[in-house]
Motif scaffolding. Structure first.
Motif, mmCIF file in Angstrom:
data_model
loop_
_atom_site.group_PDB
_atom_site.id
_atom_site.type_symbol
_atom_site.label_atom_id
_atom_site.label_comp_id
_atom_site.label_asym_id
_atom_site.label_seq_id
_atom_site.Cartn_x
_atom_site.Cartn_y
_atom_site.Cartn_z
ATOM 1 N N VAL A 397 0.870 -1.174 0.000
ATOM 2 C CA VAL A 397 0.000 0.000 0.000
ATOM 3 C C VAL A 397 0.909 1.225 0.000
ATOM 4 C CG1 VAL A 397 -1.786 1.272 1.231
ATOM 5 C CG2 VAL A 397 -1.780 -1.230 1.278
ATOM 6 N N LEU A 398 0.728 2.079 -0.997
ATOM 7 C CA LEU A 398 1.533 3.304 -1.098
ATOM 8 C C LEU A 398 0.797 4.459 -0.424
ATOM 9 C CD1 LEU A 398 2.683 3.090 -4.840
ATOM 10 C CD2 LEU A 398 3.876 2.249 -2.811
ATOM 11 N N PHE A 399 1.565 5.337 0.187
ATOM 12 C CA PHE A 399 1.003 6.533 0.814
ATOM 13 C C PHE A 399 1.652 7.757 0.163
ATOM 14 C CE2 PHE A 399 0.292 3.200 3.857
ATOM 15 C CZ PHE A 399 -0.962 3.465 4.350
ATOM 16 N N TYR A 400 0.946 8.320 -0.812
ATOM 17 C CA TYR A 400 1.449 9.504 -1.525
ATOM 18 C C TYR A 400 1.281 10.711 -0.600
ATOM 19 C CZ TYR A 400 1.910 13.045 -5.186
ATOM 20 O OH TYR A 400 2.308 14.124 -5.928
ATOM 21 N N THR A 401 2.398 11.167 -0.057
ATOM 22 C CA THR A 401 2.387 12.205 0.978
ATOM 23 C C THR A 401 2.975 13.489 0.429
ATOM 24 O OG1 THR A 401 2.774 10.442 2.599
ATOM 25 C CG2 THR A 401 3.079 12.712 3.352
ATOM 26 N N THR A 402 2.237 14.587 0.579
ATOM 27 C CA THR A 402 2.705 15.866 0.031
ATOM 28 C C THR A 402 2.682 16.951 1.092
ATOM 29 O OG1 THR A 402 0.470 16.467 -0.696
ATOM 30 C CG2 THR A 402 1.871 15.329 -2.292
ATOM 31 N N LYS A 403 3.651 17.846 1.001
ATOM 32 C CA LYS A 403 3.645 19.077 1.774
ATOM 33 C C LYS A 403 4.165 20.178 0.864
ATOM 34 C CE LYS A 403 6.550 19.642 5.165
ATOM 35 N NZ LYS A 403 7.283 20.899 4.909
ATOM 36 N N ARG A 404 3.862 21.414 1.204
ATOM 37 C CA ARG A 404 4.281 22.530 0.349
ATOM 38 C C ARG A 404 5.299 23.379 1.081
ATOM 39 N NH1 ARG A 404 -0.559 24.825 -3.282
ATOM 40 N NH2 ARG A 404 1.299 25.726 -4.208
ATOM 41 N N VAL A 405 6.427 23.593 0.415
ATOM 42 C CA VAL A 405 7.570 24.263 1.023
ATOM 43 C C VAL A 405 8.136 25.293 0.049
ATOM 44 C CG1 VAL A 405 9.843 23.938 2.090
ATOM 45 C CG2 VAL A 405 8.148 22.125 2.214
ATOM 46 N N GLY A 406 8.523 26.437 0.579
ATOM 47 C CA GLY A 406 9.207 27.448 -0.211
ATOM 48 C C GLY A 406 10.428 27.945 0.538
ATOM 49 N N GLY A 407 11.192 28.783 -0.095
ATOM 50 C CA GLY A 407 12.366 29.318 0.572
ATOM 51 C C GLY A 407 13.102 30.315 -0.302
ATOM 52 N N GLY A 408 13.875 31.172 0.338
ATOM 53 C CA GLY A 408 14.677 32.151 -0.387
ATOM 54 C C GLY A 408 15.395 33.076 0.577
ATOM 55 N N VAL A 409 16.274 33.888 0.027
ATOM 56 C CA VAL A 409 17.033 34.846 0.828
ATOM 57 C C VAL A 409 16.110 35.990 1.233
ATOM 58 C CG1 VAL A 409 18.935 36.500 0.798
ATOM 59 C CG2 VAL A 409 19.231 34.241 -0.236
ATOM 60 N N GLN A 410 16.151 36.344 2.518
ATOM 61 C CA GLN A 410 15.321 37.454 2.988
ATOM 62 C C GLN A 410 16.154 38.672 3.402
ATOM 63 O OE1 GLN A 410 13.162 36.623 6.598
ATOM 64 N NE2 GLN A 410 14.836 35.461 7.511
ATOM 65 N N ASP A 411 17.438 38.481 3.721
ATOM 66 C CA ASP A 411 18.318 39.603 4.056
ATOM 67 C C ASP A 411 19.660 39.332 3.385
ATOM 68 O OD1 ASP A 411 19.958 41.556 5.075
ATOM 69 O OD2 ASP A 411 19.328 41.306 7.158
ATOM 70 N N PHE A 412 19.922 40.027 2.284
ATOM 71 C CA PHE A 412 21.087 39.742 1.460
ATOM 72 C C PHE A 412 22.407 40.162 2.110
ATOM 73 C CE2 PHE A 412 17.589 39.663 -1.479
ATOM 74 C CZ PHE A 412 17.926 38.667 -2.387
ATOM 75 N N ASP A 413 22.339 40.883 3.198
ATOM 76 C CA ASP A 413 23.559 41.339 3.865
ATOM 77 C C ASP A 413 23.954 40.443 5.032
ATOM 78 O OD1 ASP A 413 25.659 43.110 3.901
ATOM 79 O OD2 ASP A 413 24.678 44.552 5.222
ATOM 80 N N ALA A 414 23.161 39.390 5.306
ATOM 81 C CA ALA A 414 23.362 38.601 6.522
ATOM 82 C C ALA A 414 24.311 37.426 6.341
ATOM 83 C CB ALA A 414 22.021 38.101 7.040
ATOM 84 N N ALA A 415 24.778 37.165 5.134
ATOM 85 C CA ALA A 415 25.719 36.063 4.907
ATOM 86 C C ALA A 415 26.606 36.390 3.708
ATOM 87 C CB ALA A 415 24.993 34.751 4.676
ATOM 88 N N LYS A 416 27.807 35.827 3.723
ATOM 89 C CA LYS A 416 28.759 36.002 2.631
ATOM 90 C C LYS A 416 29.286 34.638 2.201
ATOM 91 C CE LYS A 416 28.273 40.404 3.345
ATOM 92 N NZ LYS A 416 27.459 41.216 2.405
ATOM 93 N N LEU A 417 29.791 34.575 0.994
ATOM 94 C CA LEU A 417 30.329 33.343 0.422
ATOM 95 C C LEU A 417 31.833 33.457 0.228
ATOM 96 C CD1 LEU A 417 27.666 32.868 -2.409
ATOM 97 C CD2 LEU A 417 27.590 31.895 -0.099
ATOM 98 N N MET A 418 32.493 32.296 0.155
ATOM 99 C CA MET A 418 33.909 32.298 -0.242
ATOM 100 C C MET A 418 34.003 31.655 -1.615
ATOM 101 S SD MET A 418 37.398 30.800 1.515
ATOM 102 C CE MET A 418 37.382 32.125 2.727
ATOM 103 N N LYS A 419 34.556 32.419 -2.547
ATOM 104 C CA LYS A 419 34.780 31.925 -3.905
ATOM 105 C C LYS A 419 36.240 31.493 -4.029
ATOM 106 C CE LYS A 419 34.498 33.330 -8.772
ATOM 107 N NZ LYS A 419 34.204 34.456 -9.706
ATOM 108 N N PHE A 420 36.452 30.251 -4.433
ATOM 109 C CA PHE A 420 37.821 29.742 -4.503
ATOM 110 C C PHE A 420 38.417 30.103 -5.865
ATOM 111 C CE2 PHE A 420 36.348 27.715 -0.790
ATOM 112 C CZ PHE A 420 37.485 27.547 -0.009
ATOM 113 N N ALA A 421 38.854 31.368 -5.915
ATOM 114 C CA ALA A 421 39.426 31.931 -7.133
ATOM 115 C C ALA A 421 40.471 32.963 -6.741
ATOM 116 C CB ALA A 421 38.327 32.572 -7.986
ATOM 117 N N ALA A 422 41.289 33.355 -7.701
ATOM 118 C CA ALA A 422 42.325 34.331 -7.429
ATOM 119 C C ALA A 422 41.727 35.691 -7.086
ATOM 120 C CB ALA A 422 43.258 34.450 -8.632
ATOM 121 N N SER A 423 40.583 36.004 -7.670
ATOM 122 C CA SER A 423 39.929 37.294 -7.384
ATOM 123 C C SER A 423 38.442 37.196 -7.677
ATOM 124 C CB SER A 423 40.558 38.399 -8.252
ATOM 125 O OG SER A 423 40.398 38.131 -9.619
#
Length: 423
Positions: A397-423
């Protein structure tokens, strides 16, 4: 995990003691392995300085690195099990309301035997638009809450982000990109008119996420089996795996938009709606002479108000490279977790391991650092639905289970990334 195994996994006092002893042994093994790791790495660094690096030392480093990863996985598994509370039967839980008992009983009858009359009557009484025809029936509130708890334990980005539960299909949030201008003035001096704040509207649509666990009818007929608990345990891993990838790299099409999918710019050119990055100074690696400097630059690219609750986010391979780094005084920048359920630390900040993050490579954004509670927003549409299917995969017996989820950046100044490059 089968239904019978789920039922038998009830946490009792003896099991708690065993789990505690296992946790202590796991932590001790991890710390011992890290001490061995430091000794071998010190020998390797000395060989590098003498320009006579031994292949055997490199191989020993790789073996101990793998051992550390295995110990960390063991600690994570123990912590995950500890965070999974037993859902229990209605008699074992605190006394639920009459409506909750009715919903739980009707859902149990539907899951075990396909009897949907009770759920139809409840949803009609509640004037719900949900019917069997449009995607199944709502699970009981306790089961939905339990699925949310388990996802928080298993999904690394969800665990450190803000989570908002909504009743509509899209969550819209105004955000002040620049505040009203203010200033000082003498008691009788004129007050010039200030500029108005600039607001931007962020939209986070909830997308459908599904899983399809299976059970035999014989197990469903077993009155000792807790169907609600089994369902929560079966779908949590499937949901968490999909979420974890989407929150990092999702393109926003039929899935949440991951923070690496936004436009990325050098920190010196940062602007609202873009994610800033700091270059490592070397393509695909940390610089050989001053490997710790890019991490220091990344930490201090973040404003002080965000650093207080900041975390590093990277995958296992990147963490393996970071473990080798030392400061100018010869101290390791990375430290193992002090106990089960605690994170390793890098320069005093927690390290969150997300396998959705890219590996170290030229131009890869392999490390993120920031206050993710303020940086990323996860949106959950209220309601988890289940559609019972006894026909498509007989005798299961299969149970097809669904939920709805979203997501995205809400404050663009709150995190930074490291790019592995010379510049």
């Amino acid at each position: 995990m089968s239904l019978s195994e789920t039922h038998g996994a009830h946490a009792g006092a003896p099991e708690t003691k065993v789990a505690g002893a296992e946790a202590r042994v796991a932590v001790a093994d991890f710390l011992a392995a890290f001490e061995a790791y430091k000794q071998v790495n010190d020998a390797r660094l000395a060989e590098v300085e003498r320009r006579s690096e031994d292949v055997l030392t490199t191989e020993q480093m790789a073996r101990i690195d793998a051992t550390l990863d295995a110990h960390k996985a063991r600690l994570d598994d123990i912590a995950t099990k500890a965070r999974r509370p037993h859902l229990g039967t209605a008699a074992e839980r605190s006394e639920p309301s009459v409506a909750a008992r009715a919903h739980s009983g009707a859902f149990d009858a539907y899951a075990r035997h396909g009897e949907a009359g009770g759920l139809k009557a409840l949803e009609a009484k509640a004037m719900s638009a949900g019917t069997g025809a449009d995607g199944g029936y709502l699970v009981p509130y306790e089961t939905e809450t339990e699925i949310g708890r388990r996802l928080s334990a298993l999904s690394p980005i969800r665990a450190i982000s803000s989570v908002r539960v909504i009743g509509a299909g899209t969550y819209r949030k105004p955000f002040m990109t620049s505040g009203p201008v203010s200033g000082w003035a003498a008691e009788t001096a004129a007050r010039p008119q200030t500029d108005s704040p600039v607001l931007a509207e962020l939209a986070f649509p909830a997308m459908e996420l599904y899983a399809m666990p299976a059970a035999t009818q014989a197990l469903l007929d077993d009155a000792q089996v807790n169907v609600e608990e089994w369902l929560a345990q079966e779908v949590d891993t499937a949901f968490a795996e999909q979420e974890s990838v989407a929150f990092v790299t999702g393109d926003g099409v039929a899935k949440p938009k991951g923070f690496l999918a936004y436009t990325k710019v050098a920190e010196s050119a940062w602007a609202w709606d873009k994610v800033g990055y700091v270059a490592s100074g070397s393509a695909g690696a940390f610089p050989a002479s001053t490997p710790a400097d890019p991490l220091v630059d990344l930490v201090y690219a973040l404003k002080a108000g965000y650093r207080q609750n900041a975390s590093f986010v990277m995958n296992r391979k990147t963490q393996g490279a970071v473990r080798k780094l030392k400061d100018e005084n010869g101290n390791y920048l990375w430290a193992p977790p002090a106990g089960v359920g605690q994170a390793a630390s890098l320069m005093g900040f927690p390290v969150v391991e997300s396998e959705a993050m890219p590996d170290l490579a030229a131009d890869a954004y392999a490390i993120a650092f920031g206050d993710f509670r303020r940086f990323y927003l996860v949106v959950d549409r209220a309601g988890v639905r289940v559609l019972r299917d006894p026909y498509s995969a007989k005798p299961y017996v299969l149970f097809y289970t669904t939920k709805r989820v979203g997501g995205g950046v809400q404050d663009f100044d709150a995190a930074k990334l490291m790019k592995f490059a010379a510049s």
